[in-house]
Design a protein around this motif. Structure first.
Motif, PDB file in Angstrom:
ATOM      1  N   HIS A   1      -0.703  11.335  10.861  1.00 53.97           N
ATOM      2  CA  HIS A   1      -0.530  10.191   9.969  1.00 53.97           C
ATOM      3  C   HIS A   1       0.922   9.708  10.062  1.00 53.97           C
ATOM      4  O   HIS A   1       1.841  10.508   9.896  1.00 53.97           O
ATOM      5  CB  HIS A   1      -0.827  10.594   8.524  1.00 53.97           C
ATOM      6  CG  HIS A   1      -2.268  10.920   8.275  1.00 53.97           C
ATOM      7  ND1 HIS A   1      -2.857  12.077   8.739  1.00 53.97           N
ATOM      8  CD2 HIS A   1      -3.220  10.229   7.611  1.00 53.97           C
ATOM      9  CE1 HIS A   1      -4.132  12.090   8.359  1.00 53.97           C
ATOM     10  NE2 HIS A   1      -4.374  10.982   7.677  1.00 53.97           N
TER      11      HIS A   1
ATOM     12  N   ARG B   1      -2.399   8.013  -5.527  1.00 48.40           N
ATOM     13  CA  ARG B   1      -2.364   7.416  -4.186  1.00 48.40           C
ATOM     14  C   ARG B   1      -3.694   6.698  -3.992  1.00 48.40           C
ATOM     15  O   ARG B   1      -4.762   7.263  -4.204  1.00 48.40           O
ATOM     16  CB  ARG B   1      -2.186   8.469  -3.101  1.00 48.40           C
ATOM     17  CG  ARG B   1      -2.437   7.900  -1.690  1.00 48.40           C
ATOM     18  CD  ARG B   1      -1.962   8.804  -0.588  1.00 48.40           C
ATOM     19  NE  ARG B   1      -0.488   8.737  -0.553  1.00 48.40           N
ATOM     20  CZ  ARG B   1       0.274   9.603   0.082  1.00 48.40           C
ATOM     21  NH1 ARG B   1      -0.274  10.620   0.737  1.00 48.40           N
ATOM     22  NH2 ARG B   1       1.581   9.475   0.074  1.00 48.40           N
TER      23      ARG B   1
ATOM     24  N   TYR C   1       7.537  12.306   2.123  1.00 47.14           N
ATOM     25  CA  TYR C   1       6.382  11.857   2.902  1.00 47.14           C
ATOM     26  C   TYR C   1       6.232  12.661   4.202  1.00 47.14           C
ATOM     27  O   TYR C   1       5.126  13.010   4.597  1.00 47.14           O
ATOM     28  CB  TYR C   1       6.494  10.373   3.227  1.00 47.14           C
ATOM     29  CG  TYR C   1       6.112   9.435   2.117  1.00 47.14           C
ATOM     30  CD1 TYR C   1       5.186   9.784   1.141  1.00 47.14           C
ATOM     31  CD2 TYR C   1       6.661   8.163   2.055  1.00 47.14           C
ATOM     32  CE1 TYR C   1       4.829   8.906   0.130  1.00 47.14           C
ATOM     33  CE2 TYR C   1       6.302   7.275   1.048  1.00 47.14           C
ATOM     34  CZ  TYR C   1       5.386   7.644   0.091  1.00 47.14           C
ATOM     35  OH  TYR C   1       5.024   6.768  -0.898  1.00 47.14           O
TER      36      TYR C   1
ATOM     37  N   VAL D   1      -0.891   2.112   2.026  1.00 45.54           N
ATOM     38  CA  VAL D   1      -0.867   3.219   1.078  1.00 45.54           C
ATOM     39  C   VAL D   1      -0.068   2.787  -0.150  1.00 45.54           C
ATOM     40  O   VAL D   1       1.095   2.381  -0.019  1.00 45.54           O
ATOM     41  CB  VAL D   1      -0.238   4.476   1.716  1.00 45.54           C
ATOM     42  CG1 VAL D   1      -0.177   5.619   0.729  1.00 45.54           C
ATOM     43  CG2 VAL D   1      -1.013   4.879   2.965  1.00 45.54           C
TER      44      VAL D   1
ATOM     45  N   PHE E   1       3.676   6.957   8.567  1.00 46.06           N
ATOM     46  CA  PHE E   1       4.034   5.986   7.524  1.00 46.06           C
ATOM     47  C   PHE E   1       5.207   5.161   8.031  1.00 46.06           C
ATOM     48  O   PHE E   1       6.129   5.682   8.657  1.00 46.06           O
ATOM     49  CB  PHE E   1       4.475   6.702   6.248  1.00 46.06           C
ATOM     50  CG  PHE E   1       3.342   7.192   5.387  1.00 46.06           C
ATOM     51  CD1 PHE E   1       2.105   7.504   5.900  1.00 46.06           C
ATOM     52  CD2 PHE E   1       3.534   7.342   4.027  1.00 46.06           C
ATOM     53  CE1 PHE E   1       1.075   7.955   5.101  1.00 46.06           C
ATOM     54  CE2 PHE E   1       2.521   7.796   3.206  1.00 46.06           C
ATOM     55  CZ  PHE E   1       1.292   8.103   3.746  1.00 46.06           C
ATOM     56  N   ASN E   2       5.183   3.862   7.715  1.00 45.35           N
ATOM     57  CA  ASN E   2       6.256   2.968   8.128  1.00 45.35           C
ATOM     58  C   ASN E   2       6.336   1.819   7.124  1.00 45.35           C
ATOM     59  O   ASN E   2       5.430   1.616   6.325  1.00 45.35           O
ATOM     60  CB  ASN E   2       5.973   2.449   9.538  1.00 45.35           C
ATOM     61  CG  ASN E   2       7.206   1.929  10.224  1.00 45.35           C
ATOM     62  OD1 ASN E   2       8.287   1.860   9.650  1.00 45.35           O
ATOM     63  ND2 ASN E   2       7.051   1.559  11.485  1.00 45.35           N
TER      64      ASN E   2
ATOM     65  N   VAL F   1       8.092   1.309   4.445  1.00 51.30           N
ATOM     66  CA  VAL F   1       7.978   1.794   3.077  1.00 51.30           C
ATOM     67  C   VAL F   1       8.822   0.908   2.154  1.00 51.30           C
ATOM     68  O   VAL F   1      10.031   0.775   2.348  1.00 51.30           O
ATOM     69  CB  VAL F   1       8.437   3.258   2.969  1.00 51.30           C
ATOM     70  CG1 VAL F   1       8.372   3.741   1.528  1.00 51.30           C
ATOM     71  CG2 VAL F   1       7.611   4.146   3.887  1.00 51.30           C
TER      72      VAL F   1
ATOM     73  N   ALA G   1       3.347   1.436   1.605  1.00 47.56           N
ATOM     74  CA  ALA G   1       3.685   1.749   2.992  1.00 47.56           C
ATOM     75  C   ALA G   1       2.516   1.392   3.890  1.00 47.56           C
ATOM     76  O   ALA G   1       1.360   1.400   3.459  1.00 47.56           O
ATOM     77  CB  ALA G   1       4.004   3.235   3.130  1.00 47.56           C
ATOM     78  N   TYR G   2       2.843   1.087   5.130  1.00 48.53           N
ATOM     79  CA  TYR G   2       1.808   0.952   6.150  1.00 48.53           C
ATOM     80  C   TYR G   2       1.583   2.323   6.756  1.00 48.53           C
ATOM     81  O   TYR G   2       2.529   3.105   6.935  1.00 48.53           O
ATOM     82  CB  TYR G   2       2.228  -0.012   7.250  1.00 48.53           C
ATOM     83  CG  TYR G   2       2.358  -1.452   6.825  1.00 48.53           C
ATOM     84  CD1 TYR G   2       1.829  -1.918   5.628  1.00 48.53           C
ATOM     85  CD2 TYR G   2       3.012  -2.358   7.635  1.00 48.53           C
ATOM     86  CE1 TYR G   2       1.949  -3.242   5.254  1.00 48.53           C
ATOM     87  CE2 TYR G   2       3.136  -3.690   7.268  1.00 48.53           C
ATOM     88  CZ  TYR G   2       2.602  -4.125   6.077  1.00 48.53           C
ATOM     89  OH  TYR G   2       2.723  -5.437   5.716  1.00 48.53           O
ATOM     90  N   ALA G   3       0.335   2.629   7.100  1.00 48.43           N
ATOM     91  CA  ALA G   3       0.021   3.905   7.714  1.00 48.43           C
ATOM     92  C   ALA G   3      -0.926   3.695   8.886  1.00 48.43           C
ATOM     93  O   ALA G   3      -1.824   2.854   8.824  1.00 48.43           O
ATOM     94  CB  ALA G   3      -0.617   4.846   6.702  1.00 48.43           C
TER      95      ALA G   3
END
Length: 147
Positions: free
Chosen positions: A78, A134, A18, A118, A80-81, A83, A97-99
């Motif tokens: 961007h 995606r 990622y 995501v 991502f967290n 996940v 994932a949160y983005a």
């Protein structure tokens, strides 16, 4: 959640995947970003646009989307967290994932948004991780409904 947890080594491999993928996107290297998908991959990144199909289609869709920033010295990042990664019975990985997207212009403060969820399907293709699909859900599209 329907799959089973993955080993820590695989989780770390996906996070590294990622990181490289988002750095390609944020750097405007849309060809390298599209190469992280399978040849027949699908990418649905915007609620108002159709899904892009194939690496070439993904590259073209990103070039078209980013035309709105022509002449605008903007940097987008961007992040991502949170996940969640699960092994599926067919061998694929399901990732949610949160983005957050940060948009910054020279001399300005970062604008935060959109906030997204995501949803990826990740497969191993010739030894490398690749996205089969995606789908990005934008939180602002649901805010009015949640009231």
């Amino acid at each position: 959640m329907t799959g089973s947890p993955v080993p820590p080594e695989l989780y770390a491999e996906v996070l590294h995947f990622y990181a490289r993928q988002m750095q390609a996107l944020d750097g405007g290297d849309f060809e390298s970003y599209a190469a992280t998908f399978t040849a027949d991959g699908t990418f649905k990144h915007s609620p108002k646009l159709p899904a892009a199909q194939t690496r070439q289609g993904i590259t073209e869709a990103l070039h078209e989307f980013h035309k709105k920033f022509d002449g605008d010295p903007v940097q987008r990042r961007h992040y991502f967290n949170h996940v969640v990664l699960e092994q599926q019975e067919d061998g694929s990985l399901s990732s949610t994932a949160y983005a957050l997207v940060l948009t910054t212009r020279p001399g300005g403060r970062p604008d935060v948004g959109p906030s997204c969820v995501v949803n990826d399907v990740i497969v191993r293709d010739r030894g490398a991780l690749r996205l089969k699909s995606r789908a990005v859900d934008h939180d602002q599209e649901f805010a009015a409904v949640a009231v």
